[in-house]
Design a protein around this motif. Structure first.
Motif, PDB file in Angstrom:
ATOM      1  N   HIS A 182      11.236   9.439 -21.733  1.00 11.89           N
ATOM      2  CA  HIS A 182      11.840  10.547 -20.814  1.00 11.89           C
ATOM      3  C   HIS A 182      13.164  10.203 -20.498  1.00 11.89           C
ATOM      4  O   HIS A 182      13.391  11.148 -20.202  1.00 11.89           O
ATOM      5  N   ALA A 183      13.514   9.140 -20.508  1.00  6.92           N
ATOM      6  CA  ALA A 183      14.997   8.695 -20.233  1.00  6.92           C
ATOM      7  C   ALA A 183      15.749   8.849 -21.308  1.00  6.92           C
ATOM      8  O   ALA A 183      17.207   8.652 -21.118  1.00  6.92           O
ATOM      9  N   GLU A 184      15.325   8.963 -22.393  1.00 10.64           N
ATOM     10  CA  GLU A 184      16.111   8.805 -23.679  1.00 10.64           C
ATOM     11  C   GLU A 184      16.971   7.517 -23.906  1.00 10.64           C
ATOM     12  O   GLU A 184      18.306   7.623 -24.232  1.00 10.64           O
ATOM     13  N   LEU A 185      16.443   6.468 -23.432  1.00 12.70           N
ATOM     14  CA  LEU A 185      16.822   5.309 -23.633  1.00 12.70           C
ATOM     15  C   LEU A 185      15.969   4.422 -24.603  1.00 12.70           C
ATOM     16  O   LEU A 185      14.884   4.843 -24.546  1.00 12.70           O
ATOM     17  N   SER A 186      16.253   3.156 -24.967  1.00 15.61           N
ATOM     18  CA  SER A 186      15.466   2.413 -25.715  1.00 15.61           C
ATOM     19  C   SER A 186      14.489   1.717 -24.828  1.00 15.61           C
ATOM     20  O   SER A 186      14.811   1.381 -23.564  1.00 15.61           O
ATOM     21  N   LYS A 187      13.291   1.039 -25.528  1.00 17.97           N
ATOM     22  CA  LYS A 187      12.164   0.458 -24.783  1.00 17.97           C
ATOM     23  C   LYS A 187      13.032  -0.887 -24.201  1.00 17.97           C
ATOM     24  O   LYS A 187      12.690  -1.563 -23.380  1.00 17.97           O
ATOM     25  N   THR A 188      13.644  -1.573 -25.351  1.00 17.18           N
ATOM     26  CA  THR A 188      14.595  -2.652 -25.040  1.00 17.18           C
ATOM     27  C   THR A 188      15.416  -2.545 -23.711  1.00 17.18           C
ATOM     28  O   THR A 188      15.498  -3.495 -22.695  1.00 17.18           O
ATOM     29  N   HIS A 189      15.912  -1.556 -23.727  1.00 16.08           N
ATOM     30  CA  HIS A 189      17.016  -1.338 -22.367  1.00 16.08           C
ATOM     31  C   HIS A 189      16.143  -1.012 -21.029  1.00 16.08           C
ATOM     32  O   HIS A 189      16.590  -1.785 -20.322  1.00 16.08           O
ATOM     33  N   ALA A 244      15.863  10.945 -12.961  1.00 11.70           N
ATOM     34  CA  ALA A 244      15.506  12.218 -13.655  1.00 11.70           C
ATOM     35  C   ALA A 244      14.079  12.075 -14.257  1.00 11.70           C
ATOM     36  O   ALA A 244      13.245  12.573 -13.914  1.00 11.70           O
ATOM     37  N   ALA A 245      13.911  10.946 -15.053  1.00  8.77           N
ATOM     38  CA  ALA A 245      12.381  10.734 -15.618  1.00  8.77           C
ATOM     39  C   ALA A 245      11.365  10.442 -14.673  1.00  8.77           C
ATOM     40  O   ALA A 245      10.357  11.022 -15.068  1.00  8.77           O
ATOM     41  N   LEU A 246      11.878   9.945 -13.495  1.00  7.91           N
ATOM     42  CA  LEU A 246      10.930   9.489 -12.620  1.00  7.91           C
ATOM     43  C   LEU A 246      10.793  10.419 -11.457  1.00  7.91           C
ATOM     44  O   LEU A 246      10.096  10.272 -10.477  1.00  7.91           O
ATOM     45  N   ASP A 247      11.474  11.626 -11.542  1.00 12.52           N
ATOM     46  CA  ASP A 247      11.506  12.658 -10.604  1.00 12.52           C
ATOM     47  C   ASP A 247      11.766  12.224  -9.284  1.00 12.52           C
ATOM     48  O   ASP A 247      11.317  12.530  -8.352  1.00 12.52           O
ATOM     49  N   THR A 248      12.943  11.581  -9.361  1.00  9.50           N
ATOM     50  CA  THR A 248      13.415  10.936  -8.179  1.00  9.50           C
ATOM     51  C   THR A 248      15.060  11.212  -8.140  1.00  9.50           C
ATOM     52  O   THR A 248      15.682  11.473  -8.912  1.00  9.50           O
ATOM     53  N   GLN A 249      15.698  10.509  -7.138  1.00 11.97           N
ATOM     54  CA  GLN A 249      17.156  10.809  -7.162  1.00 11.97           C
ATOM     55  C   GLN A 249      17.726   9.214  -7.254  1.00 11.97           C
ATOM     56  O   GLN A 249      17.053   8.310  -6.919  1.00 11.97           O
ATOM     57  N   PRO A 250      18.896   9.164  -7.879  1.00 15.60           N
ATOM     58  CA  PRO A 250      19.550   7.574  -8.017  1.00 15.60           C
ATOM     59  C   PRO A 250      19.530   6.737  -6.971  1.00 15.60           C
ATOM     60  O   PRO A 250      19.168   5.726  -6.563  1.00 15.60           O
TER      61      PRO A 250
END
Length: 73
Positions: free
Chosen positions: A30-37, A58-64
């Motif tokens: 969902h975040a377009e990052l690697s699982k390792t990251h 954004a993936a967790l539907d919240t704000q930074p």
């Protein structure tokens, strides 16, 4: 100490991820990052970059800022 900050943020990310019933691989997709990251962030082994923070929020539907609220000084 930076490690403490990273651990706190990692725990917050992990908590929100688990609340959704997601595995690390799900958040990574969902975040377009690697699982390792994602794994390294959750374990406090990596400092998060601003773009990764934005993607995870954004993936967790919240704000930074909501992710960063977990950090205690």
């Amino acid at each position: 100490m930076a490690t403490d900050i990273c651990l706190q943020l990692g725990k917050r990310i992990k908590s929100l991820r688990r609340a959704r019933g997601w595995r690390q691989i799900d958040l990574a997709a969902h975040a377009e990052l690697s699982k390792t990251h994602i794994c390294d962030l959750e374990l406090g082994r990596r400092e998060i970059g601003l773009r990764a923070l934005e993607r995870i929020a954004a993936a967790l539907d919240t704000q930074p800022s909501e992710l960063l609220k977990a950090i205690k000084h």
